[in-house]
Design an enzyme around this catalytic site. Structure first.
Site, PDB file in Angstrom:
ATOM      1  N   ASP A  31       0.863  -1.186   0.000  1.00  0.00           N
ATOM      2  CA  ASP A  31       0.000   0.000   0.000  1.00  0.00           C
ATOM      3  C   ASP A  31       0.897   1.233   0.000  1.00  0.00           C
ATOM      4  OD1 ASP A  31      -3.256   0.245   0.996  1.00  0.00           O
ATOM      5  OD2 ASP A  31      -2.046   2.072   0.904  1.00  0.00           O
ATOM      6  N   CYS A 264     -20.033   1.270  -2.356  1.00  0.00           N
ATOM      7  CA  CYS A 264     -20.289   0.512  -3.592  1.00  0.00           C
ATOM      8  C   CYS A 264     -21.570   0.895  -4.331  1.00  0.00           C
ATOM      9  CB  CYS A 264     -20.314  -0.976  -3.283  1.00  0.00           C
ATOM     10  SG  CYS A 264     -18.702  -1.587  -2.827  1.00  0.00           S
TER      11      CYS A 264
HETATM   12  C1  UDX Z   1     -22.454  -3.942  -0.948  1.00  0.00           C
HETATM   13  C2  UDX Z   1     -22.792  -5.355  -1.473  1.00  0.00           C
HETATM   14  O1  UDX Z   1     -23.696  -5.999  -0.556  1.00  0.00           O
HETATM   15  C3  UDX Z   1     -21.548  -6.177  -1.677  1.00  0.00           C
HETATM   16  O2  UDX Z   1     -21.867  -7.440  -2.261  1.00  0.00           O
HETATM   17  C4  UDX Z   1     -20.601  -5.407  -2.601  1.00  0.00           C
HETATM   18  O3  UDX Z   1     -19.395  -6.122  -2.803  1.00  0.00           O
HETATM   19  C5  UDX Z   1     -20.299  -4.026  -2.026  1.00  0.00           C
HETATM   20  O4  UDX Z   1     -21.533  -3.326  -1.818  1.00  0.00           O
HETATM   21  P1  UDX Z   1     -21.888  -2.876   1.439  1.00  0.00           P
HETATM   22  O5  UDX Z   1     -21.913  -1.558   0.756  1.00  0.00           O
HETATM   23  O6  UDX Z   1     -20.774  -3.159   2.382  1.00  0.00           O
HETATM   24  O7  UDX Z   1     -21.899  -4.077   0.359  1.00  0.00           O
HETATM   25  O8  UDX Z   1     -23.213  -3.020   2.324  1.00  0.00           O
HETATM   26  P2  UDX Z   1     -24.659  -3.667   2.207  1.00  0.00           P
HETATM   27  O9  UDX Z   1     -24.900  -4.491   3.409  1.00  0.00           O
HETATM   28  O10 UDX Z   1     -24.905  -4.285   0.915  1.00  0.00           O
HETATM   29  O11 UDX Z   1     -25.575  -2.361   2.369  1.00  0.00           O
HETATM   30  C6  UDX Z   1     -25.490  -1.263   1.472  1.00  0.00           C
HETATM   31  C7  UDX Z   1     -26.505  -0.225   1.844  1.00  0.00           C
HETATM   32  O12 UDX Z   1     -27.823  -0.696   1.583  1.00  0.00           O
HETATM   33  C8  UDX Z   1     -26.500   0.193   3.317  1.00  0.00           C
HETATM   34  O13 UDX Z   1     -26.620   1.582   3.401  1.00  0.00           O
HETATM   35  C9  UDX Z   1     -27.713  -0.496   3.896  1.00  0.00           C
HETATM   36  O14 UDX Z   1     -28.268   0.212   4.981  1.00  0.00           O
HETATM   37  C10 UDX Z   1     -28.662  -0.499   2.714  1.00  0.00           C
HETATM   38  N1  UDX Z   1     -29.654  -1.582   2.757  1.00  0.00           N
HETATM   39  C11 UDX Z   1     -29.273  -2.880   2.625  1.00  0.00           C
HETATM   40  C12 UDX Z   1     -31.002  -1.271   2.882  1.00  0.00           C
HETATM   41  O15 UDX Z   1     -31.380  -0.091   2.979  1.00  0.00           O
HETATM   42  N2  UDX Z   1     -31.920  -2.280   2.887  1.00  0.00           N
HETATM   43  C13 UDX Z   1     -31.570  -3.589   2.758  1.00  0.00           C
HETATM   44  O16 UDX Z   1     -32.465  -4.451   2.769  1.00  0.00           O
HETATM   45  C14 UDX Z   1     -30.205  -3.897   2.638  1.00  0.00           C
END
Ligand code: UDX
Length: 442
Positions: A31, A264
């Site tokens: 890194d 993401c």
């Molecule tokens: C996401 C994907 O899940 C993962 O596969 C990818 O590699 C990266 O992006 P992450 O951003 O870490 O992962 O979190 P995730 O748990 O997916 O939640 C993303 C957002 O969606 C959060 O803000 C969460 O609060 C929201 N969310 C998730 C909802 O509002 N409702 C849901 O039912 C699920």
């Protein structure tokens, strides 16, 4: 054993490195951030992620950390690129960090090497990177580029890797594909049993975008249904519960709330929309998901505005700052949008998060404009309103009596539906949530 180097020690790189060490490989982690590498060399984790610290410790003899690419690139055989691809102004992905790694590789590599791109990149990037190597390599060697997208979520990244639903490898060369299969073989066997899927590079790149965009779409869809439930007096909890029994719909990613944040979904939806548009095949569902999410993130603020008209001088507690529980990450969190709007209206804001690092991150945006607490009791003392932004378990399990005890008047706007309506109904609390009836007690 092949020499494996991971470039980038963020969530993706570090988790990949640690999990590959867990199945037996020696891994060099590189890194450019001295602080991160110092911490990692001393056995500390630069960010919080469940199980990561323990696995780092367990595999410390197989993990080597450095900031000097010259140390590790000249005889590297497999290089994983796990650097960020942040969003540019126009929504497209910024690939400068990827190409900067490529430049260093071009200069240093002395042997044939496989470069595995784990960073999320626009469709076609793997082809362009391979071409870039062909043109810029200093030595007379061959580089094969492989697309190997990751699907880990912050807060469950280790589990998502060791118990991944699938491993996707995109390569247009049979030999490289066989080498990648050998590398991942331990993951395809007991106790992991992860399905291994190989395909073309472009298809692999697309799997990543299609998956993330589908999940983002699912969230935006259920949020719109929740908003509509409010209008027609239906209850989103009952509605999603009724939907989940249909296996074609599935039970995941149907939690209505104040939208998705993180590193993401916001970036990947915009990137896919951008690529589709410039290719004259605009993906309209994704455009809609982006638009819905933009509004949903400020839904609580809009509800407050409808109820109060004039917010000037109101004391507001914002409970939860990170974009989701079990992380201190604030990227694209609705907390930022809501706090900005509350300040513009002249509110006095106090913010709570269980992660001190999340509060420190928030301080970078709001400095002394708001007050910071890592104790809920203190944060809600004498405030007029509490806004729940993140469903941290400290908030979900917070005793509702304490809102009555500490707040000026117990008025809660819950953006994550943390409490059941039956439970809240037992208290003298005014409670507004998403897609459910309002509870008004005074
Ligand atoms: C996401 C994907 O899940 C993962 O596969 C990818 O590699 C990266 O992006 P992450 O951003 O870490 O992962 O979190 P995730 O748990 O997916 O939640 C993303 C957002 O969606 C959060 O803000 C969460 O609060 C929201 N969310 C998730 C909802 O509002 N409702 C849901 O039912 C699920």
């Amino acid at each position: 054993m092949k020499k494996i180097v991971i470039v980038g020690t963020g969530y993706v790189g570090l988790v990949t490195g640690v999990c590959l060490a867990e199945i037996g490989y020696n891994i060099w982690c590189l890194d450019i951030d001295n602080d991160k590498i110092d911490k990692l060399s001393n056995g500390d984790c630069p960010f919080f992620e469940p199980e990561l610290k323990e696995l780092l410790y367990k595999n410390k003899n197989k993990l080597f950390f450095t900031t000097n690419y010259k140390d590790v690139f000249d005889n590297a055989e497999i290089v994983f690129i796990c650097v960020g691809t942040p969003e540019k102004e126009d929504g497209s992905a910024n690939l400068e960090y990827i190409y900067s790694v490529c430049d260093n590789l071009c200069e240093s590599l002395k042997n044939n090497c496989t470069v595995v791109i784990k960073s999320t990149v626009p469709i076609g990037t793997n082809d362009l990177v391979e071409e870039y190597f062909r043109k810029n390599l200093v030595n007379d060697i061959e580089i094969k580029v492989v697309s190997n997208p990751e699907f880990l979520s912050q807060g469950s990244a280790i589990k998502d890797t060791l118990k991944a639903p699938r491993i996707i490898v995109g390569s247009d060369c049979m030999e490289t594909n066989e080498m990648m299969y050998e590398l991942y073989k331990p993951f395809t066997k007991e106790p992991y049993n992860i399905p291994y899927l190989s395909m073309s590079r472009r298809s692999a790149e697309m799997v990543k975008y299609a998956s993330n965009n589908f999940l983002a779409l699912k969230i935006s869809f259920i949020n719109e249904i929740a908003n509509f439930c409010e209008t027609i007096n239906a209850d989103i909890d009952d509605v999603t519960n009724g939907m989940k029994y249909d296996e074609r719909i599935g039970k995941h990613f149907l939690r209505a709330g104040i939208g998705y944040g993180g590193s993401c979904f916001p970036k990947d939806t915009k990137a896919l929309h951008y690529i589709s548009k410039i290719n004259n095949e605009e993906i309209i569902t994704v455009r809609s998901a982006i638009e819905v999410n933009k509004n949903q993130k400020i839904k609580l603020f809009k509800k407050i505005k409808e109820d109060y008209k004039n917010l000037k001088g109101l004391k507001v507690a914002v409970l939860g700052c990170s974009f989701k529980p079990k992380t201190e990450d604030l990227r694209e969190s609705p907390s930022i949008d809501n706090i900005k709007l509350l300040l513009e209206e002249g509110c006095r804001v106090s913010a709570y998060d269980p992660f001190v690092l999340a509060l420190n991150n928030l301080k970078q945006t709001f400095s002394n404009q708001i007050n910071y607490y890592n104790n809920i009791d203190e944060c809600i003392k004498d405030v007029d309103l509490a806004l729940i932004i993140t469903e941290h378990h400290e908030i979900v399990e917070y005793d509702l009596n304490k809102y009555i005890k500490y707040m000026r008047k117990p008025v809660i706007y819950d953006g994550r539906n943390c409490y059941s309506l039956d439970m809240v109904d037992k208290y003298k609390i005014n409670y507004t949530s998403i897609g459910r009836r309002k509870i008004i007690k005074f």
